[in-house]
Design a protein around this motif. Sequence first.
Motif, PDB file in Angstrom:
ATOM      1  N   LYS A 213      -2.227  24.530 -36.913  1.00  0.00           N
ATOM      2  CA  LYS A 213      -1.212  23.085 -36.289  1.00  0.00           C
ATOM      3  C   LYS A 213      -2.524  22.129 -36.007  1.00  0.00           C
ATOM      4  CE  LYS A 213       1.677  21.851 -32.902  1.00  0.00           C
ATOM      5  NZ  LYS A 213       1.900  22.507 -31.352  1.00  0.00           N
ATOM      6  N   SER A 214      -3.594  22.356 -35.192  1.00  0.00           N
ATOM      7  CA  SER A 214      -4.460  21.378 -34.792  1.00  0.00           C
ATOM      8  C   SER A 214      -5.106  21.149 -35.839  1.00  0.00           C
ATOM      9  CB  SER A 214      -5.341  22.270 -33.650  1.00  0.00           C
ATOM     10  OG  SER A 214      -4.545  22.329 -32.603  1.00  0.00           O
ATOM     11  N   LEU A 215      -5.421  21.960 -36.680  1.00  0.00           N
ATOM     12  CA  LEU A 215      -6.204  21.493 -38.064  1.00  0.00           C
ATOM     13  C   LEU A 215      -5.535  20.334 -38.634  1.00  0.00           C
ATOM     14  CD1 LEU A 215      -9.063  22.243 -39.375  1.00  0.00           C
ATOM     15  CD2 LEU A 215      -7.871  23.961 -40.713  1.00  0.00           C
ATOM     16  N   THR A 216      -4.358  20.493 -38.973  1.00  0.00           N
ATOM     17  CA  THR A 216      -3.653  19.399 -39.707  1.00  0.00           C
ATOM     18  C   THR A 216      -3.476  18.188 -38.887  1.00  0.00           C
ATOM     19  OG1 THR A 216      -1.544  20.251 -39.116  1.00  0.00           O
ATOM     20  CG2 THR A 216      -2.318  21.136 -41.134  1.00  0.00           C
ATOM     21  N   LYS A 217      -3.275  18.202 -37.623  1.00  0.00           N
ATOM     22  CA  LYS A 217      -3.643  17.332 -36.754  1.00  0.00           C
ATOM     23  C   LYS A 217      -4.751  16.467 -36.897  1.00  0.00           C
ATOM     24  CE  LYS A 217      -2.596  15.956 -32.060  1.00  0.00           C
ATOM     25  NZ  LYS A 217      -2.752  16.387 -30.527  1.00  0.00           N
ATOM     26  N   ALA A 218      -5.735  17.392 -36.717  1.00  0.00           N
ATOM     27  CA  ALA A 218      -7.029  16.693 -36.848  1.00  0.00           C
ATOM     28  C   ALA A 218      -7.395  16.041 -38.281  1.00  0.00           C
ATOM     29  CB  ALA A 218      -8.205  17.666 -36.887  1.00  0.00           C
ATOM     30  N   ILE A 219      -6.679  16.488 -39.321  1.00  0.00           N
ATOM     31  CA  ILE A 219      -6.821  15.667 -40.672  1.00  0.00           C
ATOM     32  C   ILE A 219      -6.213  14.446 -40.479  1.00  0.00           C
ATOM     33  CG2 ILE A 219      -5.863  15.768 -42.748  1.00  0.00           C
ATOM     34  CD1 ILE A 219      -8.293  17.710 -42.727  1.00  0.00           C
ATOM     35  N   ASP A 220      -4.931  14.447 -39.928  1.00  0.00           N
ATOM     36  CA  ASP A 220      -4.463  12.982 -39.867  1.00  0.00           C
ATOM     37  C   ASP A 220      -5.149  12.090 -38.853  1.00  0.00           C
ATOM     38  OD1 ASP A 220      -2.285  13.404 -41.135  1.00  0.00           O
ATOM     39  OD2 ASP A 220      -1.178  14.406 -39.488  1.00  0.00           O
ATOM     40  N   GLU A 221      -5.884  12.509 -37.783  1.00  0.00           N
ATOM     41  CA  GLU A 221      -6.675  11.789 -37.036  1.00  0.00           C
ATOM     42  C   GLU A 221      -7.860  11.359 -37.614  1.00  0.00           C
ATOM     43  OE1 GLU A 221      -7.983  13.331 -32.933  1.00  0.00           O
ATOM     44  OE2 GLU A 221      -6.017  14.354 -32.965  1.00  0.00           O
ATOM     45  N   THR A 222      -8.245  12.022 -38.524  1.00  0.00           N
ATOM     46  CA  THR A 222      -9.616  11.680 -39.484  1.00  0.00           C
ATOM     47  C   THR A 222      -9.261  10.629 -40.596  1.00  0.00           C
ATOM     48  OG1 THR A 222     -10.496  13.717 -38.863  1.00  0.00           O
ATOM     49  CG2 THR A 222     -11.769  12.550 -40.401  1.00  0.00           C
TER      50      THR A 222
ATOM     51  N   THR B 195     -12.609  20.156 -46.438  1.00  0.00           N
ATOM     52  CA  THR B 195     -11.286  20.411 -45.771  1.00  0.00           C
ATOM     53  C   THR B 195     -10.756  21.850 -46.186  1.00  0.00           C
ATOM     54  OG1 THR B 195     -10.434  18.813 -47.350  1.00  0.00           O
ATOM     55  CG2 THR B 195     -10.973  17.945 -45.172  1.00  0.00           C
ATOM     56  N   PRO B 196     -10.693  22.096 -47.639  1.00  0.00           N
ATOM     57  CA  PRO B 196     -10.164  23.349 -47.807  1.00  0.00           C
ATOM     58  C   PRO B 196     -10.812  24.741 -47.107  1.00  0.00           C
ATOM     59  CG  PRO B 196     -10.327  22.240 -49.850  1.00  0.00           C
ATOM     60  CD  PRO B 196     -11.017  21.211 -48.802  1.00  0.00           C
ATOM     61  N   MET B 197     -11.803  24.523 -47.101  1.00  0.00           N
ATOM     62  CA  MET B 197     -12.819  25.531 -46.380  1.00  0.00           C
ATOM     63  C   MET B 197     -12.377  25.863 -44.716  1.00  0.00           C
ATOM     64  SD  MET B 197     -14.463  27.473 -48.458  1.00  0.00           S
ATOM     65  CE  MET B 197     -16.074  28.290 -47.425  1.00  0.00           C
ATOM     66  N   LEU B 198     -12.068  24.752 -44.414  1.00  0.00           N
ATOM     67  CA  LEU B 198     -11.500  24.685 -43.089  1.00  0.00           C
ATOM     68  C   LEU B 198     -10.300  25.601 -42.761  1.00  0.00           C
ATOM     69  CD1 LEU B 198     -12.222  21.104 -41.915  1.00  0.00           C
ATOM     70  CD2 LEU B 198     -13.000  23.088 -40.678  1.00  0.00           C
ATOM     71  N   GLY B 199      -9.444  25.563 -43.980  1.00  0.00           N
ATOM     72  CA  GLY B 199      -8.205  26.386 -43.894  1.00  0.00           C
ATOM     73  C   GLY B 199      -8.567  27.878 -43.873  1.00  0.00           C
ATOM     74  N   ALA B 200      -9.743  28.196 -44.478  1.00  0.00           N
ATOM     75  CA  ALA B 200     -10.264  29.559 -44.510  1.00  0.00           C
ATOM     76  C   ALA B 200     -10.744  29.996 -43.257  1.00  0.00           C
ATOM     77  CB  ALA B 200     -11.111  29.738 -45.737  1.00  0.00           C
TER      78      ALA B 200
ATOM     79  N   ILE C  46      -4.034  10.431 -48.877  1.00  0.00           N
ATOM     80  CA  ILE C  46      -5.430  11.250 -48.759  1.00  0.00           C
ATOM     81  C   ILE C  46      -5.281  12.351 -47.772  1.00  0.00           C
ATOM     82  CG2 ILE C  46      -7.697  11.391 -48.166  1.00  0.00           C
ATOM     83  CD1 ILE C  46      -7.371  10.097 -51.069  1.00  0.00           C
ATOM     84  N   ALA C  47      -4.321  11.910 -46.579  1.00  0.00           N
ATOM     85  CA  ALA C  47      -4.299  13.073 -45.639  1.00  0.00           C
ATOM     86  C   ALA C  47      -3.377  14.025 -45.949  1.00  0.00           C
ATOM     87  CB  ALA C  47      -3.690  12.168 -44.236  1.00  0.00           C
ATOM     88  N   GLU C  48      -2.399  13.625 -46.370  1.00  0.00           N
ATOM     89  CA  GLU C  48      -1.355  14.748 -47.133  1.00  0.00           C
ATOM     90  C   GLU C  48      -2.096  15.554 -47.956  1.00  0.00           C
ATOM     91  OE1 GLU C  48       1.766  15.389 -45.731  1.00  0.00           O
ATOM     92  OE2 GLU C  48       1.283  13.763 -44.417  1.00  0.00           O
ATOM     93  N   LEU C  49      -2.513  15.263 -49.132  1.00  0.00           N
ATOM     94  CA  LEU C  49      -3.290  16.155 -49.954  1.00  0.00           C
ATOM     95  C   LEU C  49      -4.364  16.994 -49.280  1.00  0.00           C
ATOM     96  CD1 LEU C  49      -4.375  13.803 -52.894  1.00  0.00           C
ATOM     97  CD2 LEU C  49      -2.901  15.575 -53.000  1.00  0.00           C
ATOM     98  N   ASN C  50      -5.088  16.620 -48.388  1.00  0.00           N
ATOM     99  CA  ASN C  50      -6.052  17.322 -47.480  1.00  0.00           C
ATOM    100  C   ASN C  50      -5.261  18.470 -46.775  1.00  0.00           C
ATOM    101  OD1 ASN C  50      -9.098  16.734 -47.364  1.00  0.00           O
ATOM    102  ND2 ASN C  50      -7.926  14.903 -47.643  1.00  0.00           N
ATOM    103  N   LYS C  51      -4.191  18.097 -46.170  1.00  0.00           N
ATOM    104  CA  LYS C  51      -3.456  18.897 -45.337  1.00  0.00           C
ATOM    105  C   LYS C  51      -2.691  19.940 -46.282  1.00  0.00           C
ATOM    106  CE  LYS C  51      -1.065  15.955 -42.879  1.00  0.00           C
ATOM    107  NZ  LYS C  51       0.119  15.121 -42.133  1.00  0.00           N
ATOM    108  N   GLU C  52      -2.329  19.666 -47.487  1.00  0.00           N
ATOM    109  CA  GLU C  52      -1.917  20.397 -48.730  1.00  0.00           C
ATOM    110  C   GLU C  52      -2.872  21.625 -48.916  1.00  0.00           C
ATOM    111  OE1 GLU C  52      -0.295  18.569 -52.159  1.00  0.00           O
ATOM    112  OE2 GLU C  52       0.036  20.472 -53.107  1.00  0.00           O
ATOM    113  N   ALA C  53      -4.203  20.955 -49.217  1.00  0.00           N
ATOM    114  CA  ALA C  53      -5.296  21.959 -49.557  1.00  0.00           C
ATOM    115  C   ALA C  53      -5.717  23.012 -48.577  1.00  0.00           C
ATOM    116  CB  ALA C  53      -6.513  21.189 -50.022  1.00  0.00           C
TER     117      ALA C  53
END
Lengths: 347, 182
Positions: free
Chosen positions: B148-157, B132-137, B166-173
């Motif tokens: 914006k859509s990436l963080t939304k997709a994290i919530d969906e997943t 997930t962090p690599m998706l930020g890059a 877990i969702a919050e940690l992924n979004k933070e990363a």
Amino acid sequence: MERLADYINDGILKSEMIHAESEHSAISAALGAEAMGVRTFTATASQGLALMHEILFVVSGMRLPVVMAVANRALSAPINIWNDHQDSISERDAGWIQLYVESAQEALDTIIQAYKIAENRKILLPVMVCLDGFTLSHVYEPVNIPKQKDVDKFLPRYNALFKLDPKKPITMGPIGFPDTYMEFRKETHEAMLNSIEVIKNTNNDFKKSFSRSYGDGLIETYKINDADYAVAAMGTVCGTTRVVVDELRKQGKKVGLIKIKSFRPFPKQKITNCCKNIKGIAVIDRNISLGNEGALYTELRSAFYNQKKKPIINGFIAGLGGRDITLSHIKTAFNKIENSSDTEWLL
Amino acid sequence: MIEIRIHGRGGQGAVTTGQIMAIAAFDDGKQSQTFPMFGVERSGAPVQAFARISDEKINIRSQIYNPDIVVVLDSSLLDAVDVTSGLKEKGTLIINTNKKPADLSIKGKFNIHAVDATSIALKIFGKPIVNTPMLGAFSKITKAISLKSLTKAIDETFLETKGKKIAELNKEAITAVYNQTK
């Protein structure tokens, strides 16, 4: 099936799941439940479908409208878990309607349509919805999920013509002596032929309700009207062929696609009608009838036998056991329509 | 259409990376498709996933042979797999590594980005969860999907299956890597 288990657990789907010890038992359970007058669903692939073989004929012979998804996969040996159509093609004569789909959306839409086709009282035959294993069974792509109330309107509650009921006992699937068996077979065959019209109408009704349709429900053509040459195929390879058709069209080549959705019943007339001006057809088969040729190739040539004007038809075996079918494989098939000899392997 | 290939090791979440990418692209209003390189996955073995993002309907179903973008979740794969195989000239290569691009000795005219996702993951998750962090890059470098859509997709997943924490940690990363990536 795992997702359906989730739905049942969450109370979204009011249904009962039966865990069977084998595919032979799973299809037998579906048969039994269907005979009780309820809607059933099961899914399988590859060796699992082969293990169901015996019961597949019982389901169709008893005229039970079971719907089953087949995530098409190769048969062993060598052991192979990947995609081809050998599993369902090998069940060609089991008396099941076989519909092959190209996208996740078409898979979903066809499952909904399959119940309407299967349960039609003129038909009463089981339906296999065949989707390419992995290529479709493991893909993530956008899918428009219809609303429950719209599906309920399109596909009302199932009301079985005959059902097993202790209060009104009947016998289903009794012995057919030589003086009746043939008539049963003939009737089942006629129901299969009649399903051509029902599949077409169901596709039309689906379009009215959901604004989506797939050709005439039996075959779907792409850029075929002025085409000299066409690829005929089933399943996801049709999607890749669309891309090749677009590319070759840009080069000025008059080419198109004939997607065969319904393999059983086989819509001979619809295929020959849409190919009146076609000079050559390359049939891509994701299966092989060992010692002869690809199954779709056989069917297509047979369909054209009585036509006065026949296109050149050549067969290509591709994508067995998960071998990727690339753009260049399809271009090769197009290039070789005129000068190929019988069946060629696109390795 | 943009074609993307993701390299990882079994268990690192290369397939999930493709799935989140596809969901985010869809949330951005695009068409998307993702699928794994179908194999018998073993933990630690090299694996691949593919993704396509397009403004139009995606019909092609073959694997991706000439990607526009390659994402490498584990730099140890550089010694095991030809990660630039078929990558288009001037194509983008995003590698999780603490080295500089020039020190990676990659041959070919590519747009190479080194992202130290592992160290950010260790700070945030306490574990080297790098997919997930690599998706930020990926979002920052390619602009193929929005943050914006990436963080939304994290919530969906993750929200329903793994929970809010877990969702919050992924979004933070993801956000941390996004902000750190140039």
